[in-house]
Design a protein around this motif. Structure first.
Motif, PDB file in Angstrom:
ATOM      1  N   ARG A   1      -4.129  -3.677 -11.235  1.00 56.18           N
ATOM      2  CA  ARG A   1      -2.756  -4.093 -10.896  1.00 56.18           C
ATOM      3  C   ARG A   1      -2.162  -3.224  -9.798  1.00 56.18           C
ATOM      4  O   ARG A   1      -1.306  -3.681  -9.037  1.00 56.18           O
ATOM      5  CB  ARG A   1      -1.866  -4.020 -12.148  1.00 56.18           C
ATOM      6  CG  ARG A   1      -2.185  -5.048 -13.212  1.00 56.18           C
ATOM      7  CD  ARG A   1      -1.133  -5.081 -14.298  1.00 56.18           C
ATOM      8  NE  ARG A   1      -1.089  -3.855 -15.097  1.00 56.18           N
ATOM      9  CZ  ARG A   1      -1.819  -3.647 -16.188  1.00 56.18           C
ATOM     10  NH1 ARG A   1      -2.664  -4.586 -16.608  1.00 56.18           N
ATOM     11  NH2 ARG A   1      -1.713  -2.520 -16.883  1.00 56.18           N
ATOM     12  N   HIS A   2      -2.616  -1.970  -9.733  1.00 55.11           N
ATOM     13  CA  HIS A   2      -2.073  -1.012  -8.764  1.00 55.11           C
ATOM     14  C   HIS A   2      -3.237  -0.372  -8.005  1.00 55.11           C
ATOM     15  O   HIS A   2      -3.594   0.790  -8.262  1.00 55.11           O
ATOM     16  CB  HIS A   2      -1.256   0.059  -9.488  1.00 55.11           C
ATOM     17  CG  HIS A   2      -0.247  -0.478 -10.443  1.00 55.11           C
ATOM     18  ND1 HIS A   2       0.843  -1.233 -10.050  1.00 55.11           N
ATOM     19  CD2 HIS A   2      -0.151  -0.385 -11.808  1.00 55.11           C
ATOM     20  CE1 HIS A   2       1.556  -1.566 -11.106  1.00 55.11           C
ATOM     21  NE2 HIS A   2       0.978  -1.079 -12.173  1.00 55.11           N
ATOM     22  N   PRO A   3      -3.842  -1.070  -7.055  1.00 58.37           N
ATOM     23  CA  PRO A   3      -5.064  -0.579  -6.413  1.00 58.37           C
ATOM     24  C   PRO A   3      -4.879   0.690  -5.588  1.00 58.37           C
ATOM     25  O   PRO A   3      -5.863   1.320  -5.200  1.00 58.37           O
ATOM     26  CB  PRO A   3      -5.505  -1.763  -5.538  1.00 58.37           C
ATOM     27  CG  PRO A   3      -4.310  -2.631  -5.396  1.00 58.37           C
ATOM     28  CD  PRO A   3      -3.499  -2.453  -6.631  1.00 58.37           C
ATOM     29  N   TRP A   4      -3.666   1.084  -5.328  1.00 55.66           N
ATOM     30  CA  TRP A   4      -3.375   2.322  -4.593  1.00 55.66           C
ATOM     31  C   TRP A   4      -3.427   3.549  -5.493  1.00 55.66           C
ATOM     32  O   TRP A   4      -3.396   4.685  -5.007  1.00 55.66           O
ATOM     33  CB  TRP A   4      -1.962   2.241  -3.998  1.00 55.66           C
ATOM     34  CG  TRP A   4      -0.932   1.768  -4.997  1.00 55.66           C
ATOM     35  CD1 TRP A   4      -0.530   0.469  -5.208  1.00 55.66           C
ATOM     36  CD2 TRP A   4      -0.232   2.566  -5.967  1.00 55.66           C
ATOM     37  NE1 TRP A   4       0.381   0.412  -6.240  1.00 55.66           N
ATOM     38  CE2 TRP A   4       0.587   1.676  -6.719  1.00 55.66           C
ATOM     39  CE3 TRP A   4      -0.204   3.917  -6.265  1.00 55.66           C
ATOM     40  CZ2 TRP A   4       1.405   2.122  -7.754  1.00 55.66           C
ATOM     41  CZ3 TRP A   4       0.606   4.365  -7.302  1.00 55.66           C
ATOM     42  CH2 TRP A   4       1.409   3.467  -8.031  1.00 55.66           C
ATOM     43  N   ALA A   5      -3.487   3.367  -6.809  1.00 59.00           N
ATOM     44  CA  ALA A   5      -3.182   4.448  -7.743  1.00 59.00           C
ATOM     45  C   ALA A   5      -4.341   5.411  -8.011  1.00 59.00           C
ATOM     46  O   ALA A   5      -4.103   6.598  -8.268  1.00 59.00           O
ATOM     47  CB  ALA A   5      -2.692   3.869  -9.068  1.00 59.00           C
ATOM     48  N   ALA A   6      -5.586   4.938  -7.992  1.00 54.90           N
ATOM     49  CA  ALA A   6      -6.699   5.773  -8.444  1.00 54.90           C
ATOM     50  C   ALA A   6      -6.757   7.148  -7.764  1.00 54.90           C
ATOM     51  O   ALA A   6      -6.936   8.161  -8.435  1.00 54.90           O
ATOM     52  CB  ALA A   6      -8.024   5.038  -8.282  1.00 54.90           C
ATOM     53  N   PRO A   7      -6.590   7.237  -6.432  1.00 58.19           N
ATOM     54  CA  PRO A   7      -6.676   8.566  -5.817  1.00 58.19           C
ATOM     55  C   PRO A   7      -5.522   9.495  -6.197  1.00 58.19           C
ATOM     56  O   PRO A   7      -5.615  10.706  -5.978  1.00 58.19           O
ATOM     57  CB  PRO A   7      -6.631   8.257  -4.305  1.00 58.19           C
ATOM     58  CG  PRO A   7      -6.991   6.824  -4.180  1.00 58.19           C
ATOM     59  CD  PRO A   7      -6.460   6.175  -5.419  1.00 58.19           C
TER      60      PRO A   7
ATOM     61  N   GLY B   1       0.812  -1.209   0.000  1.00 58.24           N
ATOM     62  CA  GLY B   1       0.000   0.000   0.000  1.00 58.24           C
ATOM     63  C   GLY B   1       0.844   1.255   0.000  1.00 58.24           C
ATOM     64  O   GLY B   1       2.019   1.238   0.375  1.00 58.24           O
ATOM     65  N   ILE B   2       0.230   2.340  -0.401  1.00 57.88           N
ATOM     66  CA  ILE B   2       0.967   3.586  -0.565  1.00 57.88           C
ATOM     67  C   ILE B   2       1.454   4.144   0.762  1.00 57.88           C
ATOM     68  O   ILE B   2       2.464   4.864   0.824  1.00 57.88           O
ATOM     69  CB  ILE B   2       0.094   4.624  -1.316  1.00 57.88           C
ATOM     70  CG1 ILE B   2       0.971   5.664  -2.014  1.00 57.88           C
ATOM     71  CG2 ILE B   2      -0.919   5.254  -0.410  1.00 57.88           C
ATOM     72  CD1 ILE B   2       1.723   5.150  -3.197  1.00 57.88           C
ATOM     73  N   ALA B   3       0.777   3.833   1.865  1.00 59.04           N
ATOM     74  CA  ALA B   3       1.194   4.338   3.175  1.00 59.04           C
ATOM     75  C   ALA B   3       2.554   3.787   3.587  1.00 59.04           C
ATOM     76  O   ALA B   3       3.259   4.406   4.397  1.00 59.04           O
ATOM     77  CB  ALA B   3       0.145   3.997   4.230  1.00 59.04           C
TER      78      ALA B   3
END
Length: 218
Positions: free
Chosen positions: A91-97, A23-25
């Motif tokens: 593929r990158h579920p963190w990316a949309a925001p 995750g991005i965090a």
């Protein structure tokens, strides 16, 4: 074996893998350095800090999305681009925001936006209509990706999960929800199948913004 030389590309690749996995965090310079088996100061030789990494990650995701081709019919081009965007976001579920959040967009980001606008503007949309269409389409694609990523069940367990939730409800409560779970969410149901139905509806709506071109359907 000789140690692989550090580069901006390797830093971004490691950051992408880290974000995909944790995750991005979890994305910090130290965490990226650890993944590369390097020291944080070595990473700073290639990126100025976390903001530059985020800029690079967004550009990496946009580079994975098929660009529409200006001059070709708008609807199939934007449909293809939307399906490709959904796949990239899966593929990158963190990316949309993050996709539209950067003040220093890279080449892939700029090229993607330019191609979408060019496709609309070259096929009957004026500037305001192109802006409305672009915003609506991305709202749908990004929103669907966020919803899909947030589902509490894996695709192959969604039927059992839905039945479990409904079974825990008091008898007779939420009758429409119970009926939907019983009659709609059965073998073979996939939430992802809702995407194409929604996409076609969105494209139908976008078509109403397009100026009438003689002999060409909206």
């Amino acid at each position: 074996m000789a140690r692989q030389q550090l580069s901006r590309e390797r830093v971004l690749a490691a950051a992408t893998e880290l974000a995909d996995r944790e995750g991005i965090a979890a994305l910090t310079i130290r965490a990226v350095a650890n993944r590369l088996g390097s020291a944080p100061m070595a990473v700073y030789h290639h990126v100025a800090g976390k903001d530059e990494i985020l800029d690079g990650l967004v550009d990496t995701v946009f580079a994975e999305i098929d660009e529409p081709v200006p001059g070709q019919p708008w609807r199939p081009e934007l449909a293809r681009r939307s399906r490709s965007a959904r796949a990239a976001l899966a593929r990158h579920p963190w990316a949309a925001p993050l996709l539209d959040s950067r003040r220093r967009p890279g080449h892939a980001t700029l090229a993607q936006h330019d191609a979408v606008l060019g496709t609309l503007l070259s096929d009957g949309f004026d500037l305001p209509a192109a802006g409305h269409a672009f915003a609506l389409l991305d709202a749908f694609v990004y929103g669907f990706a966020l919803q899909e990523a947030a589902l509490p069940f894996a695709p192959d367990t969604i039927e059992a999960g839905a039945q479990e939730i409904v079974a825990a409800l008091p008898d007779g409560s939420y009758p429409h929800l119970a009926r939907f779970a019983a009659e709609r969410i059965g073998p073979g149901y996939a939430f992802g199948d809702e995407f194409d139905v929604g996409l076609e509806l969105v494209l139908d709506a976008i078509g109403t913004l397009r100026a009438a071109v003689p002999g060409v359907p909206r």
